[in-house]
Design a protein around this motif. Structure first.
Motif: not given
Length: 211
Positions: A8-15, A28-33, A39-41
């Motif tokens: 949940q703290d890995d921006a690359d994994a969430l993207r 959506e949950r990943a994007f909210t995180r 790091e949502a850009d």
């Protein structure tokens, strides 16, 4: 990568999850995180990015929407004693028409006309009995069991004024007892025996109409 295994703290994994599953509600949950991490850009192409941002913002607004005012009333759950409705009976007048023995003496039957009133157990009655050689006026208390029963007992405490028969005293006290049969609330029949001072006996039978 499964959502439960996604850091949940890995921006690359969430993207990467969003790009692999862009139509998943979990995106959506990943994007909210990612928004929380700053790091949502440029996660998706511009059109898809705007759609994901709008959907995520809408759901987030629903989650944090303040509740409206709710009226609260205190309920008393203790037993409530119901107020008993008034069952006090009213006075009911009636008319009587019948036959009766005329207090011994001549021993003849006489036509009886009477009126009365009744309230529960307690009532009053007055009668005039006329035979060929004697007339009698009666008045007194009438006690009768109230209720819906077809048959009911009654009793009377009476005084009488006798006229026309020299064998009988002009005044007498006595009583009567018998039964009442109620065909309808307003129509009934009464049958009873009389006993008078001096040891004299008699019978009475009448039809009654109550108002």
């Amino acid at each position: 990568m499964a959502w439960r295994e996604l850091p949940q703290d890995d921006a690359d994994a969430l993207r990467g999850f969003i790009r692999e599953y862009p139509s998943s509600p979990l995106s959506e949950r990943a994007f909210t995180r990612l928004q929380e991490l700053g790091e949502a850009d440029s996660v998706l192409p511009p059109t898809a990015q705007r759609g994901l941002e709008s959907s995520a913002d809408t759901h987030q607004a629903l989650l944090v929407r303040p509740t409206g005012l709710v009226a609260v009333a205190t309920l008393d759950l203790s037993p409530v004693e119901l107020q008993a409705q008034s069952t006090t009976p009213t006075w009911s007048p009636r008319l009587e028409l019948g036959l009766g023995s005329n207090l011994a003496g001549s021993g003849q039957l006489g036509l009886t006309l009477g009126t009365g009133v009744q309230r529960g157990w307690l009532g009053g009655v007055t009668r005039f009995r006329l035979s060929p050689d004697q007339s009698t006026w009666q008045a007194g208390l009438h006690l009768e069991r109230p209720g819906p029963q077809s048959w009911a007992p009654y009793s009377e405490l009476l005084g009488a004024r006798r006229m026309g028969d020299p064998l009988l005293t002009p005044w007498a006290v006595g009583g009567a007892a018998g039964v009442v049969h109620r065909w309808r609330p307003e129509i009934s029949a009464q049958l009873g025996a009389e006993a008078w001072s001096g040891g004299l006996l008699g019978l009475q039978a009448s039809l009654r109409y109550s108002f």
